[in-house]
Design an enzyme around this catalytic site. Sequence first.
Site, PDB file in Angstrom:
ATOM      1  N   SER A 149     -74.074  29.206  15.708  1.00  0.00           N
ATOM      2  CA  SER A 149     -73.457  28.020  15.252  1.00  0.00           C
ATOM      3  C   SER A 149     -72.719  28.327  16.892  1.00  0.00           C
ATOM      4  O   SER A 149     -73.388  28.614  17.764  1.00  0.00           O
ATOM      5  CB  SER A 149     -71.743  28.526  14.232  1.00  0.00           C
ATOM      6  OG  SER A 149     -70.586  28.057  15.033  1.00  0.00           O
ATOM      7  N   TYR A 162     -65.227  35.444  12.918  1.00  0.00           N
ATOM      8  CA  TYR A 162     -66.528  33.993  12.075  1.00  0.00           C
ATOM      9  C   TYR A 162     -67.053  34.350  13.915  1.00  0.00           C
ATOM     10  O   TYR A 162     -68.359  34.504  14.165  1.00  0.00           O
ATOM     11  CB  TYR A 162     -66.580  33.082  12.006  1.00  0.00           C
ATOM     12  CG  TYR A 162     -66.688  31.827  11.443  1.00  0.00           C
ATOM     13  CD1 TYR A 162     -67.757  31.500  10.755  1.00  0.00           C
ATOM     14  CD2 TYR A 162     -67.518  31.256  12.981  1.00  0.00           C
ATOM     15  CE1 TYR A 162     -69.001  31.150  10.171  1.00  0.00           C
ATOM     16  CE2 TYR A 162     -68.738  29.988  12.153  1.00  0.00           C
ATOM     17  CZ  TYR A 162     -69.741  30.225  10.887  1.00  0.00           C
ATOM     18  OH  TYR A 162     -70.298  29.367  10.994  1.00  0.00           O
TER      19      TYR A 162
HETATM   20  N1  NAD Z   1     -70.626  23.494   8.167  1.00  0.00           N
HETATM   21  C1  NAD Z   1     -70.526  23.980   8.901  1.00  0.00           C
HETATM   22  O1  NAD Z   1     -70.261  23.145  10.156  1.00  0.00           O
HETATM   23  C2  NAD Z   1     -71.548  24.892  10.117  1.00  0.00           C
HETATM   24  C3  NAD Z   1     -71.776  25.195  11.525  1.00  0.00           C
HETATM   25  C4  NAD Z   1     -72.374  26.252  12.826  1.00  0.00           C
HETATM   26  C5  NAD Z   1     -72.889  26.732  11.048  1.00  0.00           C
HETATM   27  N2  NAD Z   1     -72.991  26.928  10.141  1.00  0.00           N
HETATM   28  C6  NAD Z   1     -73.778  27.975   9.132  1.00  0.00           C
HETATM   29  O2  NAD Z   1     -74.673  27.222   8.660  1.00  0.00           O
HETATM   30  C7  NAD Z   1     -75.086  27.875   8.172  1.00  0.00           C
HETATM   31  C8  NAD Z   1     -75.206  27.163   6.481  1.00  0.00           C
HETATM   32  O3  NAD Z   1     -74.203  26.984   5.942  1.00  0.00           O
HETATM   33  P1  NAD Z   1     -73.213  25.505   5.422  1.00  0.00           P
HETATM   34  O4  NAD Z   1     -72.239  24.622   6.025  1.00  0.00           O
HETATM   35  O5  NAD Z   1     -74.691  24.865   4.830  1.00  0.00           O
HETATM   36  O6  NAD Z   1     -72.570  26.757   3.796  1.00  0.00           O
HETATM   37  P2  NAD Z   1     -72.577  26.249   2.733  1.00  0.00           P
HETATM   38  O7  NAD Z   1     -71.222  26.545   1.996  1.00  0.00           O
HETATM   39  O8  NAD Z   1     -72.622  24.425   1.759  1.00  0.00           O
HETATM   40  O9  NAD Z   1     -74.369  26.588   2.468  1.00  0.00           O
HETATM   41  C9  NAD Z   1     -73.918  28.558   2.492  1.00  0.00           C
HETATM   42  C10 NAD Z   1     -74.802  28.483   1.406  1.00  0.00           C
HETATM   43  O10 NAD Z   1     -74.774  30.071   1.467  1.00  0.00           O
HETATM   44  C11 NAD Z   1     -74.023  30.719   0.401  1.00  0.00           C
HETATM   45  N3  NAD Z   1     -73.975  31.909   0.175  1.00  0.00           N
HETATM   46  C12 NAD Z   1     -72.506  32.777   0.459  1.00  0.00           C
HETATM   47  N4  NAD Z   1     -72.921  33.908   0.576  1.00  0.00           N
HETATM   48  C13 NAD Z   1     -73.820  34.768   0.498  1.00  0.00           C
HETATM   49  C14 NAD Z   1     -74.526  35.596  -0.204  1.00  0.00           C
HETATM   50  N5  NAD Z   1     -73.750  36.844   0.267  1.00  0.00           N
HETATM   51  N6  NAD Z   1     -75.857  36.186  -0.374  1.00  0.00           N
HETATM   52  C15 NAD Z   1     -76.785  34.401  -0.342  1.00  0.00           C
HETATM   53  N7  NAD Z   1     -76.450  33.621  -0.543  1.00  0.00           N
HETATM   54  C16 NAD Z   1     -75.172  33.125  -0.143  1.00  0.00           C
HETATM   55  C17 NAD Z   1     -73.506  29.865  -0.848  1.00  0.00           C
HETATM   56  O11 NAD Z   1     -73.486  30.169  -1.690  1.00  0.00           O
HETATM   57  C18 NAD Z   1     -74.196  28.631   0.103  1.00  0.00           C
HETATM   58  O12 NAD Z   1     -74.847  27.806  -0.977  1.00  0.00           O
HETATM   59  C19 NAD Z   1     -73.924  29.627   7.788  1.00  0.00           C
HETATM   60  O13 NAD Z   1     -74.808  30.535   8.364  1.00  0.00           O
HETATM   61  C20 NAD Z   1     -73.165  28.296   8.292  1.00  0.00           C
HETATM   62  O14 NAD Z   1     -71.764  29.845   9.126  1.00  0.00           O
HETATM   63  C21 NAD Z   1     -72.811  25.717   9.639  1.00  0.00           C
END
Ligand code: NAD
Length: 255
Positions: A149, A162
């Site tokens: 991130s 985080y």
């Molecule tokens: N959305 C943002 O602004 C953002 C920014 C930077 C980084 N990220 C990172 O991107 C990645 C994806 O995030 P997203 O925004 O698509 O979120 P999201 O919540 O849409 O998707 C995350 C998915 O991970 C699954 N998950 C959660 N815990 C889990 C576990 N213990 N085992 C297996 N699956 C699990 C959830 O069920 C969900 O389907 C994450 O690592 C997040 O930290 C997101």
Amino acid sequence: MKDIFGVEGKVLLVTGGASGIGAAAVKIAAASGAKVCVADVDLQAAEELARQVDPEGRNILSCQVDVSDDRSVTAMMAALVERFGRLDGAFNNAGIGLGAVESAGRKAAEVREEAWRRMLDVNLTGVWLCMKAELRTMRSGAAIVNASSIAGLSAMPMSAPYVAAKHGVVGLTKAAAIDYGPAGIRINAICPGYTDTPLIGHVGKERRSDLAARKPLGRFGQPDEIARQAIWLLSDNSSYVTGAAFTVDGGYSAT
Ligand SMILES: NC(=O)c1ccc[n+]([C@@H]2O[C@H](COP(=O)([O-])OP(=O)(O)OC[C@H]3O[C@@H](n4cnc5c(N)ncnc54)[C@H](O)[C@@H]3O)[C@@H](O)[C@H]2O)c1
């Protein structure tokens, strides 16, 4: 879709593949002719996406996994290998945001130990457990992309667990890239900025406008804009790229 991403025929794993950035990666990979394992703690959502993407289920496998649990990760890999026989690329994308764990979004010393451990277990140890299982199976030419991130490169207030986990992902990625480069396996991280997914559902409307305005592109990212970077890093088009952490953040970290 024409395979402009260069992943046709590859066997790819996407953890956290049922939602947001992961789901976008699954769609792109499947449309490009890859065989995909959609792994998520939410099995129903993974199955629904699999049906939507490949109704006959020929080139897709949905699988339940808790990435923070070694046995669950081992079982996921066993199911994947049984179905597809090998693993060419993995997007270790599963993660939880600050809104998912009570007290995680407080000042560092006010975070409860349980919340600290949960954030680190899923967002950092989960990536390591997946890599451990994947690297046992992968051969030369394979690639891994880990979800960090912009919080993995610089800090923000009220987000210590985080920030610590995502900085850890960048460090883990670099260390593992050094370890496995000689074996021909590339390992990179992506560092998305604020992206429109359920993970940031807890961020209020006013704060969203404020954050979007701070990005040179003036808006949040869309999941597929992040996923495209991940798929590129899994493809042979990035054959000389390893140990890198890529910001995909609308210019946020340039300011
Ligand atoms: N959305 C943002 O602004 C953002 C920014 C930077 C980084 N990220 C990172 O991107 C990645 C994806 O995030 P997203 O925004 O698509 O979120 P999201 O919540 O849409 O998707 C995350 C998915 O991970 C699954 N998950 C959660 N815990 C889990 C576990 N213990 N085992 C297996 N699956 C699990 C959830 O069920 C969900 O389907 C994450 O690592 C997040 O930290 C997101």
